[in-house]
Design a protein around this motif. Sequence first.
Motif, PDB file in Angstrom:
ATOM      1  N   LEU A   7     154.489  46.751  76.779  1.00 47.53           N
ATOM      2  CA  LEU A   7     154.965  47.283  76.094  1.00 47.53           C
ATOM      3  C   LEU A   7     154.628  47.761  75.235  1.00 47.53           C
ATOM      4  CD1 LEU A   7     158.432  48.810  77.364  1.00 47.53           C
ATOM      5  CD2 LEU A   7     156.423  50.102  77.969  1.00 47.53           C
ATOM      6  N   LYS A  10     150.641  48.923  75.301  1.00 49.59           N
ATOM      7  CA  LYS A  10     149.996  49.491  76.167  1.00 49.59           C
ATOM      8  C   LYS A  10     149.155  50.531  75.379  1.00 49.59           C
ATOM      9  CE  LYS A  10     152.133  52.441  79.899  1.00 49.59           C
ATOM     10  NZ  LYS A  10     152.741  53.306  80.252  1.00 49.59           N
ATOM     11  N   ASN A  11     149.682  51.508  74.444  1.00 51.17           N
ATOM     12  CA  ASN A  11     149.352  52.062  73.715  1.00 51.17           C
ATOM     13  C   ASN A  11     147.882  51.364  71.829  1.00 51.17           C
ATOM     14  OD1 ASN A  11     150.159  53.977  75.251  1.00 51.17           O
ATOM     15  ND2 ASN A  11     152.369  53.990  74.510  1.00 51.17           N
ATOM     16  N   ASP A  23     154.860  55.797  71.711  1.00 50.56           N
ATOM     17  CA  ASP A  23     155.689  54.961  72.150  1.00 50.56           C
ATOM     18  C   ASP A  23     156.547  55.567  72.497  1.00 50.56           C
ATOM     19  OD1 ASP A  23     153.751  53.235  71.725  1.00 50.56           O
ATOM     20  OD2 ASP A  23     153.704  52.226  70.014  1.00 50.56           O
ATOM     21  N   ASP A  26     157.287  56.012  76.650  1.00 56.22           N
ATOM     22  CA  ASP A  26     157.506  54.684  77.015  1.00 56.22           C
ATOM     23  C   ASP A  26     158.777  53.977  76.567  1.00 56.22           C
ATOM     24  OD1 ASP A  26     154.338  55.591  77.953  1.00 56.22           O
ATOM     25  OD2 ASP A  26     153.618  53.634  76.256  1.00 56.22           O
TER      26      ASP A  26
END
Length: 1152
Positions: A7, A10-11, A23, A26
């Motif tokens: 996680l 992810k970005n 974020d 997510d």
Amino acid sequence: MPPTSTLAAKNINLKGRKRFVADLEDLKVACTQGFVAHGLTLKSVRAGDDEGTFEAIITTSSGEHVLNVNIMLSDTADYPKTHNCFSYSPDSHVAANIQSVIEGIVSLPSCSLVETMDKVFANITKAMSTGSLESEFEDDDEDEEGEDYAVSSDDDIYMSSTSQNLMKMTRLQHDFLEIVARGYRPGLIRFGGDDFCISVSLSVIKLAESVPPRALNAWDRRLLSKTQHLVLLISGFRGVYPPSDSDATKLKFHVGLSGIHKPSKEHAKDACRNFVLITNDAEDELRLAREKAAAEAAMMNDFEMDEEDSDTDPNPATKAEIEEEEEDVPDRFDKFSLSGSLDSLMNHQFAKLVNMRRKYGLGWAGAERLLSEAEKSQKPEQEVLENKLQEIQVEDQAERAMIRKNTTILPDDPLYGIGKDEELDWPLTAFCYLIRRLTLCTLYCIVCHNKLDTDYVALKPYVCNSKLCSYRYYSLNHGPSVEYDIIHNPETVDLLVSITYAAAIESALDEPLPIGMGLRVPLPDVTKVLPPQTSYSALQTRVMIAGGHLQNSIATPPPTTPIESPRPQVVDSDCLCDFDDLDLQQMRASVVQLLDSVPPILEIKKHLERKVKPGKSKPRLVTMPEAADVLPAAWKLLRWCVGSCTAYLEEISSQEESIKNVGSCWRQYRFSVGAPDAEAKFNAAVEESKTRNQNAKMYPSLYAFHGSPVRNWHSIIRNGLWFKSIANGRAYGNGVYLAKDGLLSMGHYAGGNRAAGWRNSKICPSSCVAIVELVNLPSEFVSSAPHFVVDKTHWLFVRYLLVKSRATQGSTDEPETIPIPPRQPQQLTPFVKLDPAHPVTLGQQRIQIPEPTHQLETILRIRQAEAVEDNPDSEDQAVFDFVESADEFIGKGKGKANDPMEIDDDEMGFDDYSPSKGAPYQLSSSLAPTLARQQQLLPKSRPVDDWVHDSEYVQSAVSKLMPPPELSSPGATMAVQKELKALLKEQKSCSSLKELGWFMSEEFMGDNLFQWIVELHSFDEKLPIAKDMKAKNLNSVIFEIRFPPDYPISPPFFRIITPRFLPFIHGGGGHVTGGGSICMDLLTSSGWLPSYNIASVLLQIKLAISNLDPRPARLAPNWNTPYGILEALQGYKRAASTHNWTVPAGLDKLVC
């Protein structure tokens, strides 16, 4: 739920606000899927009401509630690398161990939201299982009362450390000496163990030599109110010095003021941690209820009382609660109005800018533009640089051009010429950048720090057009303290509110407007304000005076525009709507409605001065007894009335400093508007006029009046006087219209009020008139009769503001008929010397105007007289005195050219010295082996085109020197010996003598330590002095240095032997006196410090000779006539007397 690491990554392609939003989304998704970590569950998460905030509810795996926590990021633009997190819990009861977790969130390292929550979960689990957290979240100050403070410490201050001390003292010493060489004061503050912070400071009176004093006084009156220093505290080293480039991004910066060059350990420690003061308890609530009841009763009983009676305190008992003035503690660390903005700038942008500069070879301005564009576009730096290279380079070019104009003085740039891999002096670089941005602060937004896109430069820093910046500035108190202004300058606050009210109720309120502040207001009634006046004769007049551009306007009536219908508004359950959604007329009505609810300023002042118990928060606006009847939007609007004023206003309370022969109903204010350098530009225009006009030599300036109705001054004091539309026609051309007789401005032009003023005002202004100073060249005005009409805005400078008060009883606006008495001896404030051809009159009666700069100049003289540099304490002195043993130096085998002297006192042969009668100790033979041993470690090759010493040239100059000094002492001998070794080591280890800039030949040392011959050479080829020396085939400037017997307590005496310089009185410069000595305070007892080393002093002297301000150094026609030592002594004493510097005791014996 995906793993935390998945996680978090992810970005990773995003950053700043976009990364934060992604974020958070997510995290919401992970919450619905089941976010479980360390035995705890994230039940829910949602975005907060404000930018960069979110709320999380945490439970146990069985669903039992653990914590509801609100987290706010300091700035989403810095997410996820350099932001800070602030937190609190809305839960009614939070266990002590869980509360410690909440307080510790601020100390967590910057990371993504998922990683932050994972750390929070881990700490909660630990706290629930052991009842405590790791030491990094504990407060080690056991003497603090837990019920008064909630303290969270910077992660660098209170982290217990068992690691080896990695502070390289030689590097710290080198950096300290570099700081001293630039004219600043370094300081080391140890907190215990390996923890420490570093301070760098500059006395405010020295700061006033580069930043205009009028600007300092306008930014915060506290800056010049007493003798103090601007201090930068740097923490976060974690026991390591120097920090690596990656560690430097974790440094924490704190900007403030201190009475001495560095604050005490306790105050520095306090500055580097976060306090949360306790709020009202039950006792406070009872007291507030009683005060509110008493205030309401007094209001009912005294509703009809007159203005004079209304000043009486309705609750006399509260007078005993007036807070006593805080004791003046010299080593305290105090914040001032710009501290918050500068802290944010240094903590969030400084390290990024340094990295950009080193990576791309940019200047400060170019790096700032690159950072701004990269954050706005969310694109990589390299891509932005390629696309906007030209614009970025233009920023650096513009800053260099500004420096060349000599109206703005910026500090040296420590990064200039530094290689990408060379070690930085981080404290010096940080402080130089701080001084630069403080000097240029009015060019940048005080919140987001981006450069303002406007042609008008204000006197005081302000925010950009971003609504987010406005919100943070006013709602989060990032701007100046309105409480401070109310306490110390209530009359000015009253005037600002009254002017805003007049502009709103008469429909003249325009830009700027209080938008972007998140104001929630009742639906306004537009019938409470007058409709806009659109007739040709009543249009608002504005005339730009400082920093703007004239706009030629055609004198024709503008078309009449109908008033737009009120916009339909969305009203919530509290009957409130968004101020920003209102149309202009509704905004004006809302401002009137909100200000009507604000209590009188003097009543607010009494509340803010109420004494409070130690540890409790000071009184605030919202804690007034009347606050329950005042909407939060009204308090924000009050802050806006004060904070948006970019001019300087101060009421004149002294009769001696007031303008003579003005009616008693006119209150007088010092008034200054325009850019910080506006006065310098005006003074330059005045000086230039003297060269063109004989009358201007005797009477450099004129004075005249400019009047305007009260409603117009809301805009004038924020935008300057600028003409955009026409109020009374322009029969005499386009430009600034100024009246020679005050009655014309005070009557027709300043009148025309259409409504009553603010009902809670004590001043009740009805007219405002400015007194303006003009360059005395009326023949070049657009018109000089019957009015002055000037189209050159830099020829005008506003000095005073006269405000007619309806509240003054028994006063008159007619000029006093009593003739002005002759100048009395007790009149300390001089009057302006007015041109008889253009007298300043009021009803045909001449007035006298006090010299407008006298008050500020008097303050500066007082501060200069008080300025005494405090000596280094034991911690600082240990840095300056540190020596590394020769064995360690040899063992390392990697000494650097820029390291300071590394010696061991045992090897210096002090035991071999024997004092001679009346003579200094002789140079020990033990020095030779030491120098020879160190020589083996030094580089042996230099550039082919390096500077070359000319022995014959120097020999011819020193052949007729006076004998060396006869007096000495063992302490001075040891100190001079140490300096000599350090100087020779630095000279022999340098890679280029040309870059070093000075040279000391061992062949001219003789057998006496107390007389040195040193050359300064390799001046910048563009300098006039370098061209003169090249024309005369001169290799260097030869100096003699003579050391006193109490060195290093007293300074050595520096003088030029040859060549002879052009004296200042004949057009020379370079800080060289007519006798060849050096005009610098650091060479006198007033400015000398024992910590100064000779190499740094030589650098300062070379910089002084290279200085082109006020005039460049040049060779005299008789350049080949050597200076005599007696004329050098006389020149030195003359310079010291002129500048009020203290001459060292025993100087005559040293040189004669």
